[in-house]
Design an enzyme around this catalytic site. Sequence first.
Site, PDB file in Angstrom:
ATOM      1  N   LEU A  30       0.870  -1.176   0.000  1.00 43.05           N
ATOM      2  CA  LEU A  30       0.000   0.000   0.000  1.00 43.05           C
ATOM      3  C   LEU A  30       0.908   1.227   0.000  1.00 43.05           C
ATOM      4  CD1 LEU A  30      -2.780  -0.795   2.661  1.00 43.05           C
ATOM      5  CD2 LEU A  30      -3.020  -0.863   0.169  1.00 43.05           C
ATOM      6  N   ASP A  31       0.461   2.308  -0.633  1.00 50.75           N
ATOM      7  CA  ASP A  31       1.225   3.551  -0.630  1.00 50.75           C
ATOM      8  C   ASP A  31       1.422   4.056   0.793  1.00 50.75           C
ATOM      9  OD1 ASP A  31       1.207   3.497  -3.375  1.00 50.75           O
ATOM     10  OD2 ASP A  31      -0.333   5.042  -3.604  1.00 50.75           O
ATOM     11  N   ARG A  32       2.448   4.855   0.974  1.00 55.10           N
ATOM     12  CA  ARG A  32       2.740   5.454   2.275  1.00 55.10           C
ATOM     13  C   ARG A  32       1.511   6.137   2.886  1.00 55.10           C
ATOM     14  NH1 ARG A  32       7.476   8.264   4.520  1.00 55.10           N
ATOM     15  NH2 ARG A  32       6.719   9.764   6.061  1.00 55.10           N
ATOM     16  N   HIS A  40      -0.157   3.453  -8.092  1.00 52.42           N
ATOM     17  CA  HIS A  40      -0.964   4.685  -8.013  1.00 52.42           C
ATOM     18  C   HIS A  40      -2.197   4.644  -8.922  1.00 52.42           C
ATOM     19  CE1 HIS A  40       2.479   7.444  -6.343  1.00 52.42           C
ATOM     20  NE2 HIS A  40       2.224   6.394  -5.574  1.00 52.42           N
TER      21      HIS A  40
END
Length: 234
Positions: free
Chosen positions: A59-61, A157
Site C-alpha cells: 500500500l502507498d505510504r 498509483h
Amino acid sequence: MSTFDLQARLLYRDGMMLVLDKPAGIPVHKGPKGGDNLEAFFDDLRFGLPRRPALAHRLDRDTSGCLVLGRHHKALEKLGLLFKQGKIAKTYWSVVLGGPTEDEGLIDLPLGRRDAERGWWMKVDPEGAPAQTRWTVLARSADHCLLALKPLTGRTHQLRVHCAAQGFPILGDPVYGPADHKGGETLHLHARAIEIPLYKNKEAIKVEAPVPAHMRPALMALGWREETQDRPEV
C-alpha cells in the site's frame, strides 16, 4: 510507532496470514532515506512462528487500511499467486473533489511512468500497461463524493491517477491533485475491505478496516455515522 500500536491494529490472524489496519503516513518498507516503516516491527508479529511475517502486497505510504502479510514462505507463494491472478477482491473508500455525474462506472485507462527518474509517478499512457477500476458513488455533496473503488488490476498509483484523469482527484493527493488542494490534508484513500479465497472448499476470508480518523470529518459531512461503520445515508 510502538510494537503495541502495531499489534493493536491486527484485523485478522490465522496460520497462513495476518491482515493489518495500516495507518496513513508510514511506508510499508524501508526507503532509500530510511525512517520508520512497518516492516521494522514485523518481528513482533510472529505469534510463535520462527520467522517474521512478510508483505504479500503493498500500500502507498499515505494510504490506510487492509494490508496482508504472509506468515511463512508457502503462504506468501499462495497469496502472491492469488494477487497476481486477480482473485483477491479489494474495495477502497475515497473522498474525491467534485465527482462523477453517474452513480457507477468503469475507468479503463492504461498507465505508464510519468518520469523515468521517479518510477512511481504515473500517468495515463496509451502505450502503458492495462489498468481498470470499477467505481460506485456512496454519497455526494456539492463539493465532494465518497466513492467505493474496486481495482481490477494492480498498477502503481492506479486509483489516484484514474480518479484525477476523470476530473475528480482524491482529496489530499499531493502528486495528482490540483495545486490549490495539495496542502494540509492527508490522502483520503482507505483500503476498506478485502476478500481472500485462501482455502479450498471454504468461503473467502472477508476483512474490513475501520474508517481512519483523518477521513471521519469528510465522511460525516457526507452522512456517514461512526456508530454504524456502514455506508453513508444518501
